[in-house]
Design a protein around this motif. Structure first.
Motif, PDB file in Angstrom:
ATOM      1  N   HIS A   1       0.834  -1.203   0.000  1.00  0.00           N
ATOM      2  CA  HIS A   1       0.000   0.000   0.000  1.00  0.00           C
ATOM      3  C   HIS A   1       0.875   1.262   0.000  1.00  0.00           C
ATOM      4  N   VAL A   2       1.896   1.284   0.845  1.00  0.00           N
ATOM      5  CA  VAL A   2       2.810   2.429   0.893  1.00  0.00           C
ATOM      6  C   VAL A   2       3.490   2.593  -0.465  1.00  0.00           C
ATOM      7  N   ALA A   3       3.899   1.481  -1.061  1.00  0.00           N
ATOM      8  CA  ALA A   3       4.545   1.533  -2.380  1.00  0.00           C
ATOM      9  C   ALA A   3       3.609   2.120  -3.430  1.00  0.00           C
ATOM     10  N   SER A   4       2.345   1.724  -3.428  1.00  0.00           N
ATOM     11  CA  SER A   4       1.413   2.248  -4.438  1.00  0.00           C
ATOM     12  C   SER A   4       1.140   3.733  -4.225  1.00  0.00           C
ATOM     13  N   VAL A   5       1.091   4.175  -2.966  1.00  0.00           N
ATOM     14  CA  VAL A   5       0.899   5.603  -2.663  1.00  0.00           C
ATOM     15  C   VAL A   5       2.096   6.408  -3.177  1.00  0.00           C
ATOM     16  N   LEU A   6       3.303   5.912  -2.921  1.00  0.00           N
ATOM     17  CA  LEU A   6       4.511   6.612  -3.370  1.00  0.00           C
ATOM     18  C   LEU A   6       4.628   6.592  -4.887  1.00  0.00           C
ATOM     19  N   LEU A   7       4.308   5.458  -5.496  1.00  0.00           N
ATOM     20  CA  LEU A   7       4.376   5.343  -6.951  1.00  0.00           C
ATOM     21  C   LEU A   7       3.409   6.317  -7.618  1.00  0.00           C
ATOM     22  N   SER A   8       2.259   6.553  -7.009  1.00  0.00           N
ATOM     23  CA  SER A   8       1.287   7.498  -7.571  1.00  0.00           C
ATOM     24  C   SER A   8       1.850   8.926  -7.621  1.00  0.00           C
ATOM     25  N   ALA A   9       2.901   9.188  -6.828  1.00  0.00           N
ATOM     26  CA  ALA A   9       3.562  10.498  -6.824  1.00  0.00           C
ATOM     27  C   ALA A   9       4.850  10.465  -7.649  1.00  0.00           C
ATOM     28  N   ASN A  10       4.994   9.434  -8.481  1.00  0.00           N
ATOM     29  CA  ASN A  10       6.178   9.272  -9.330  1.00  0.00           C
ATOM     30  C   ASN A  10       7.467   9.121  -8.528  1.00  0.00           C
ATOM     31  N   ILE A  11       7.363   8.461  -7.389  1.00  0.00           N
ATOM     32  CA  ILE A  11       8.530   8.095  -6.587  1.00  0.00           C
ATOM     33  C   ILE A  11       8.793   6.625  -6.869  1.00  0.00           C
ATOM     34  N   ASP A  12      10.009   6.311  -7.295  1.00  0.00           N
ATOM     35  CA  ASP A  12      10.341   4.936  -7.659  1.00  0.00           C
ATOM     36  C   ASP A  12      10.337   4.027  -6.438  1.00  0.00           C
TER      37      ASP A  12
END
Length: 115
Positions: free
Chosen positions: A98-109
């Protein structure tokens, strides 16, 4: 050899939040912990320090997190706000995926194993 300046900054509440984020990100990102509160002096320092950087705010979905988020919205109107699902309440206890998907949505690898 020159140092690469970190252009992205993520502001979280605590050390356990920072540890959770570091577990899933794969790009260099500066992570600043507020420890749940922030003084006016520290806020002024951050405003100066973070000028021209991409600032992201990731705080818990609780009353303390929302108060902190409101303060950052006022002082850093250009910052991007990232939200943990209310079902998890805290960044530190949210599942890695979940944390990964939230960060990915902000274009954070993030590490692909968490997607």
């Amino acid at each position: 050899m020159s140092l690469v300046e970190v252009e992205k900054v993520l502001i979280v509440e605590g050390k356990s939040d920072k540890k959770k984020v570091l577990n899933v990100v794969t790009e260099p990102i500066e992570i600043i912990c507020t420890n749940g509160t922030i003084s006016i002096t520290k806020m002024d320092e951050l405003i100066d320090e973070l000028f021209l950087k991409e600032v992201y705010i990731l705080v818990d979905s609780d009353d303390a997190g929302e108060r902190l988020r409101k303060l950052f919205k006022r002082e850093f109107p250009e910052a991007s706000h990232l939200y943990i699902d209310r079902a998890y309440r805290e960044v530190a206890t949210a599942p890695d995926h979940h944390v990964a998907s939230v960060l990915l949505s902000a274009n954070i690898d993030v590490n692909a194993k968490f997607l």
